[in-house]
Design an enzyme around this catalytic site. Structure first.
Site, PDB file in Angstrom:
ATOM      1  N   TYR A  32       7.501 -31.034   5.476  1.00  0.00           N
ATOM      2  CA  TYR A  32       6.064 -31.002   5.756  1.00  0.00           C
ATOM      3  C   TYR A  32       5.362 -30.002   4.838  1.00  0.00           C
ATOM      4  CZ  TYR A  32       1.808 -30.620   8.650  1.00  0.00           C
ATOM      5  OH  TYR A  32       0.510 -30.620   9.112  1.00  0.00           O
ATOM      6  N   ARG A  53       3.607 -30.283  20.342  1.00  0.00           N
ATOM      7  CA  ARG A  53       2.801 -29.137  19.916  1.00  0.00           C
ATOM      8  C   ARG A  53       2.478 -28.262  21.121  1.00  0.00           C
ATOM      9  NH1 ARG A  53      -1.264 -31.656  15.487  1.00  0.00           N
ATOM     10  NH2 ARG A  53      -0.876 -33.603  16.565  1.00  0.00           N
ATOM     11  N   VAL A  54       2.202 -27.000  20.832  1.00  0.00           N
ATOM     12  CA  VAL A  54       2.206 -26.039  21.923  1.00  0.00           C
ATOM     13  C   VAL A  54       1.103 -26.297  22.954  1.00  0.00           C
ATOM     14  CG1 VAL A  54       0.865 -24.226  20.712  1.00  0.00           C
ATOM     15  CG2 VAL A  54       2.549 -23.609  22.453  1.00  0.00           C
ATOM     16  N   SER A  94      -0.565 -29.123  23.797  1.00  0.00           N
ATOM     17  CA  SER A  94      -0.306 -30.319  24.615  1.00  0.00           C
ATOM     18  C   SER A  94       0.910 -30.083  25.511  1.00  0.00           C
ATOM     19  CB  SER A  94      -0.141 -31.562  23.737  1.00  0.00           C
ATOM     20  OG  SER A  94       0.645 -31.301  22.615  1.00  0.00           O
ATOM     21  N   GLN A 112       3.238 -15.080  12.603  1.00  0.00           N
ATOM     22  CA  GLN A 112       1.815 -14.860  12.878  1.00  0.00           C
ATOM     23  C   GLN A 112       0.978 -15.752  11.974  1.00  0.00           C
ATOM     24  OE1 GLN A 112       0.954 -10.734  12.165  1.00  0.00           O
ATOM     25  NE2 GLN A 112       1.533 -10.840  10.028  1.00  0.00           N
TER      26      GLN A 112
HETATM   27  P1  NAD Z   1      -1.307 -37.082  14.280  1.00  0.00           P
HETATM   28  O1  NAD Z   1       0.173 -37.176  14.197  1.00  0.00           O
HETATM   29  O2  NAD Z   1      -1.972 -37.271  15.592  1.00  0.00           O
HETATM   30  O3  NAD Z   1      -1.995 -38.083  13.258  1.00  0.00           O
HETATM   31  C1  NAD Z   1      -1.412 -38.507  12.062  1.00  0.00           C
HETATM   32  C2  NAD Z   1      -1.731 -39.984  11.875  1.00  0.00           C
HETATM   33  O4  NAD Z   1      -1.165 -40.434  10.640  1.00  0.00           O
HETATM   34  C3  NAD Z   1      -1.129 -40.860  12.977  1.00  0.00           C
HETATM   35  O5  NAD Z   1      -2.078 -41.779  13.435  1.00  0.00           O
HETATM   36  C4  NAD Z   1       0.033 -41.552  12.275  1.00  0.00           C
HETATM   37  O6  NAD Z   1       0.377 -42.788  12.865  1.00  0.00           O
HETATM   38  C5  NAD Z   1      -0.494 -41.680  10.868  1.00  0.00           C
HETATM   39  N1  NAD Z   1       0.536 -41.804   9.842  1.00  0.00           N
HETATM   40  C6  NAD Z   1       1.665 -41.063   9.696  1.00  0.00           C
HETATM   41  N2  NAD Z   1       2.357 -41.479   8.625  1.00  0.00           N
HETATM   42  C7  NAD Z   1       1.633 -42.500   8.066  1.00  0.00           C
HETATM   43  C8  NAD Z   1       1.830 -43.342   6.945  1.00  0.00           C
HETATM   44  N3  NAD Z   1       2.906 -43.205   6.156  1.00  0.00           N
HETATM   45  N4  NAD Z   1       0.903 -44.284   6.683  1.00  0.00           N
HETATM   46  C9  NAD Z   1      -0.186 -44.448   7.474  1.00  0.00           C
HETATM   47  N5  NAD Z   1      -0.421 -43.679   8.553  1.00  0.00           N
HETATM   48  C10 NAD Z   1       0.484 -42.713   8.845  1.00  0.00           C
HETATM   49  O7  NAD Z   1      -1.680 -35.656  13.666  1.00  0.00           O
HETATM   50  P2  NAD Z   1      -3.098 -34.925  13.534  1.00  0.00           P
HETATM   51  O8  NAD Z   1      -3.013 -33.663  14.267  1.00  0.00           O
HETATM   52  O9  NAD Z   1      -4.189 -35.850  13.821  1.00  0.00           O
HETATM   53  O10 NAD Z   1      -3.081 -34.563  11.991  1.00  0.00           O
HETATM   54  C11 NAD Z   1      -3.872 -35.272  11.041  1.00  0.00           C
HETATM   55  C12 NAD Z   1      -3.729 -34.599   9.688  1.00  0.00           C
HETATM   56  O11 NAD Z   1      -4.155 -33.242   9.757  1.00  0.00           O
HETATM   57  C13 NAD Z   1      -2.299 -34.584   9.162  1.00  0.00           C
HETATM   58  O12 NAD Z   1      -2.324 -34.811   7.771  1.00  0.00           O
HETATM   59  C14 NAD Z   1      -1.855 -33.170   9.450  1.00  0.00           C
HETATM   60  O13 NAD Z   1      -0.874 -32.744   8.537  1.00  0.00           O
HETATM   61  C15 NAD Z   1      -3.143 -32.390   9.285  1.00  0.00           C
HETATM   62  N6  NAD Z   1      -3.106 -31.139  10.057  1.00  0.00           N
HETATM   63  C16 NAD Z   1      -3.276 -31.139  11.412  1.00  0.00           C
HETATM   64  C17 NAD Z   1      -3.219 -29.940  12.103  1.00  0.00           C
HETATM   65  C18 NAD Z   1      -3.442 -29.859  13.585  1.00  0.00           C
HETATM   66  O14 NAD Z   1      -3.383 -28.780  14.137  1.00  0.00           O
HETATM   67  N7  NAD Z   1      -3.721 -30.937  14.280  1.00  0.00           N
HETATM   68  C19 NAD Z   1      -2.971 -28.740  11.417  1.00  0.00           C
HETATM   69  C20 NAD Z   1      -2.768 -28.792  10.050  1.00  0.00           C
HETATM   70  C21 NAD Z   1      -2.863 -29.994   9.369  1.00  0.00           C
HETATM   71  N1  UDP Z   2       5.885 -23.381  20.969  1.00  0.00           N
HETATM   72  C1  UDP Z   2       6.340 -22.932  22.195  1.00  0.00           C
HETATM   73  N2  UDP Z   2       6.604 -23.847  23.170  1.00  0.00           N
HETATM   74  C2  UDP Z   2       6.401 -25.177  23.006  1.00  0.00           C
HETATM   75  C3  UDP Z   2       5.913 -25.644  21.745  1.00  0.00           C
HETATM   76  C4  UDP Z   2       5.679 -24.717  20.757  1.00  0.00           C
HETATM   77  O1  UDP Z   2       6.528 -21.725  22.391  1.00  0.00           O
HETATM   78  O2  UDP Z   2       6.654 -25.943  23.957  1.00  0.00           O
HETATM   79  C5  UDP Z   2       5.573 -22.394  19.916  1.00  0.00           C
HETATM   80  C6  UDP Z   2       6.217 -22.684  18.559  1.00  0.00           C
HETATM   81  O3  UDP Z   2       7.493 -22.111  18.486  1.00  0.00           O
HETATM   82  C7  UDP Z   2       5.236 -22.008  17.607  1.00  0.00           C
HETATM   83  C8  UDP Z   2       3.884 -22.173  18.312  1.00  0.00           C
HETATM   84  O4  UDP Z   2       4.179 -22.437  19.678  1.00  0.00           O
HETATM   85  O5  UDP Z   2       5.513 -20.634  17.495  1.00  0.00           O
HETATM   86  C9  UDP Z   2       3.024 -23.298  17.742  1.00  0.00           C
HETATM   87  O6  UDP Z   2       3.818 -24.465  17.720  1.00  0.00           O
HETATM   88  P1  UDP Z   2       3.249 -25.881  17.262  1.00  0.00           P
HETATM   89  O7  UDP Z   2       4.426 -26.790  17.178  1.00  0.00           O
HETATM   90  O8  UDP Z   2       2.119 -26.271  18.125  1.00  0.00           O
HETATM   91  O9  UDP Z   2       2.628 -25.639  15.812  1.00  0.00           O
HETATM   92  P2  UDP Z   2       3.117 -24.863  14.498  1.00  0.00           P
HETATM   93  O10 UDP Z   2       4.398 -24.124  14.753  1.00  0.00           O
HETATM   94  O11 UDP Z   2       3.286 -25.939  13.494  1.00  0.00           O
HETATM   95  O12 UDP Z   2       2.009 -23.935  14.240  1.00  0.00           O
END
Ligand code: NAD
Ligand code: UDP
Ligand code: UDP
Length: 324
Positions: free
Chosen positions: A149, A190-191, A193, A280
Site C-alpha cells: 500500500y 479500520r479502527v 468502524s 504517531q
Molecule cells: P474503500 O476501500 O472504501 O474504497 C476503495 C474503492 O476502490 C472500493 O469501492 C473498491 O471496490 C475500489 N477498488 C479497489 N480496487 C479497485 C480496482 N483495481 N479497480 C476499481 N476499483 C477498485 O476505501 P476508502 O476509504 O474509500 O479509500 C478511498 C481512497 O482514499 C483510496 O485510494 C485510499 O487509499 C485513500 N485513502 C483513504 C483513507 C481513509 O482514511 N479512508 C486514508 C488515506 C487514503
Molecule cells: N487498531 C486497533 N484496534 C482495531 C483496529 C485498529 O487498536 O480494532 C489500531 C491500529 O493498530 C492502528 C490504529 O488503530 O494503530 C489505526 O488503524 P487503522 O487500521 O484504522 O488505520 P491505519 O493504521 O492505516 O492508520
C-alpha cells in the site's frame, strides 16, 4: 448535453466509502458522474441512492486495465484502504495503485483532463517528524506487510509528478489522513468502524498493543470539501497537500470515547500490535489552510455521534434482514 459549469467527472473507487460521498457531492452540484469500481471493497448499497439520478452512471471495471471513456475531470480513488483489505492480495494492491495510476494518467493525457490522486499519510510511514508536513519524505519499510500500500501510493505520486513534468498534465495530489464516517465498511478492520461496531454489539473493544499509538481523525464531509476545493484550483497548484484533522488522540482515548458515546458495556481488551504500525500520526495542515482556505469543521465527538447513528441503523437493518 451539458449546460453551464456542469462537467463530466470520472470517479474511480466511487462505490467505496470516500468515493460514494464524493459522487454524491458532485451529483448534488449538477455534474455528470461516471463511477468506476470493481466492488472489491465497495458496494452497490453505498451508491444505491444515486442510481435514480440521470446524472449518475456506474461502470464495473478494474483500473489495472485500460479504460477508454470521456471525462473533463478524473478523481482516482480506486484502492482498498484498510490494512485488512489491502493485505488480502498485496500484489493486486500494488497493481491497483501503480497500473491504475498509469491508466488514469494515460486517460487524462488523451483527454487533457485534470486528474486527482487520493494519496495517503502512509507515504510518511512510521514518521520521525511530528506533525507531518508535505516536505517530509517519510520513513517507509519497503518490504513489510504495509509496503504494498505505502510503496504503491508513493510510486503513484511519482507517476503523477512525472506525467506533469513530461506531459504537462494538470495534477492534484492529496495526502489523506485517517478519515471516518457513514458508509465505512463494517468489517473492514479500520479502527473507527471496528470500535463503533464492537461497542454497538456489546463485544470487546480490541485495542492493538497498549493503545498509546496516536491517529488524527477527519470526518468525511470535511475531507470531501477539501477534495472539491483542491480540484477547483489553478494548474499551478499540484499538491501534494495534506488533508486531515489535526486533533490527535491515542487509540485508547478513541476506545473510551466510543464507549461513552454509545453507552456500551463493552470492555477494552488488548490484542497484538500489527507489524510496522505507525506510532504517531498528525497532519500539519498549514498548506491546505493557505492554498485552499480549508480547515476541518467537525470535531471528533460530533463526527463519531453521526457515525454511531449510521452504524446503529445499519446493524438494526441487518438484524431485520437475518430475522426475515
Ligand atoms: P474503500 O476501500 O472504501 O474504497 C476503495 C474503492 O476502490 C472500493 O469501492 C473498491 O471496490 C475500489 N477498488 C479497489 N480496487 C479497485 C480496482 N483495481 N479497480 C476499481 N476499483 C477498485 O476505501 P476508502 O476509504 O474509500 O479509500 C478511498 C481512497 O482514499 C483510496 O485510494 C485510499 O487509499 C485513500 N485513502 C483513504 C483513507 C481513509 O482514511 N479512508 C486514508 C488515506 C487514503
Ligand atoms: N487498531 C486497533 N484496534 C482495531 C483496529 C485498529 O487498536 O480494532 C489500531 C491500529 O493498530 C492502528 C490504529 O488503530 O494503530 C489505526 O488503524 P487503522 O487500521 O484504522 O488505520 P491505519 O493504521 O492505516 O492508520
Ligand atoms: N490508457 C487508458 N485510456 C486512455 C489512454 C491510455 O487506459 O484513454 C492507458 C493505456 O493502457 C496506456 C496507459 O494509459 O498504456 C498510459 O498511457 P500513455 O499514453 O501515457 O502511454 P502509452 O503506454 O500509451 O505509451
Amino acid at each position: 448535453m451539458r449546460y453551464g459549469k456542469s462537467k463530466k467527472i470520472l470517479v474511480t473507487g466511487g462505490a467505496g466509502f470516500l468515493g460514494s460521498h464524493l459522487c454524491e457531492r458532485l451529483v448534488e452540484q449538477g455534474h455528470e458522474v461516471l463511477c468506476v469500481d470493481n466492488f472489491f471493497t465497495g458496494t452497490r448499497r453505498n451508491i444505491a441512492h444515486l442510481m435514480e439520478s440521470k446524472n449518475f452512471e456506474l461502470l464495473r471495471h478494474d483500473v489495472t486495465h485500460p479504460l477508454y471513456v470521456e471525462a473533463d475531470e478524473i478523481y482516482n480513488l480506486a484502492c482498498p484502504a484498510s490494512p485488512v483489505h489491502y493485505q488480502f492480495d498485496p500484489v493486486q494492491t500494488t497493481k491497483t495503485s501503480v497500473n491504475g495510476a498509469i491508466n488514469m494518467l494515460g486517460l487524462a493525457k488523451r483527454l487533457k483532463a485534470k486528474v486527482f490522486q487520493a494519496s495517503t499519510s502512509e507515504v510518511y510511514g512510521d514518521p520521525e517528524v511530528h506533525p507531518q508536513s508535505e516536505s517530509y519524505w517519510g520513513r517507509v519499510n519497503p518490504i513489510g506487510f504495509r509496503s504494498c500500500y505505502d510503496e504503491g501510493k508513493r510510486c503513484a505520486e511519482t507517476l503523477f509528478f512525472d506525467y506533469r513534468r513530461q506531459h504537462n498534465l494538470e495534477i492534484k495530489v492529496v495526502r489523506i489522513f485517517n478519515t471516518y464516517g457513514p458508509r465505512m465498511h463494517p468489517n473492514d478492520g479500520r479502527v473507527v468502524s471496528n470500535f463503533v461496531v464492537q461497542a454497538l454489539r456489546g463485544q470487546d473493544i480490541t485495542v492493538y498493543g497498549e493503545g498509546l499509538q496516536t491517529r488524527a481523525f477527519c470526518y468525511v464531509d470535511d475531507l470531501i470539501e477539501g477534495f472539491i476545493r483542491l480540484m477547483a484550483t489553478g494548474a499551478e497548484i499540484t499538491g501534494p497537500i495534506n488533508i486531515g484533522n489535526p486533533g490527535e488522540f491515542t487509540i485508547r482515548e478513541l476506545a473510551e470515547t466510543v464507549i461513552r458515546l454509545t453507552g456500551s458495556r463493552s470492555k477494552i481488551v488488548s490484542r497484538p500490535l500489527p507489524p510496522d504500525d505507525p506510532k504517531q500520526r498528525r497532519p500539519n495542515i498549514d498548506l491546505a489552510r493557505q492554498v485552499l482556505d480549508w480547515v476541518p469543521e467537525v470535531q471528533l465527538e460530533e463526527g463519531l455521534t453521526k457515525t454511531i447513528a449510521y452504524f446503529d441503523a445499519f446493524l438494526s437493518a441487518e438484524e431485520r434482514r437475518i430475522d426475515s
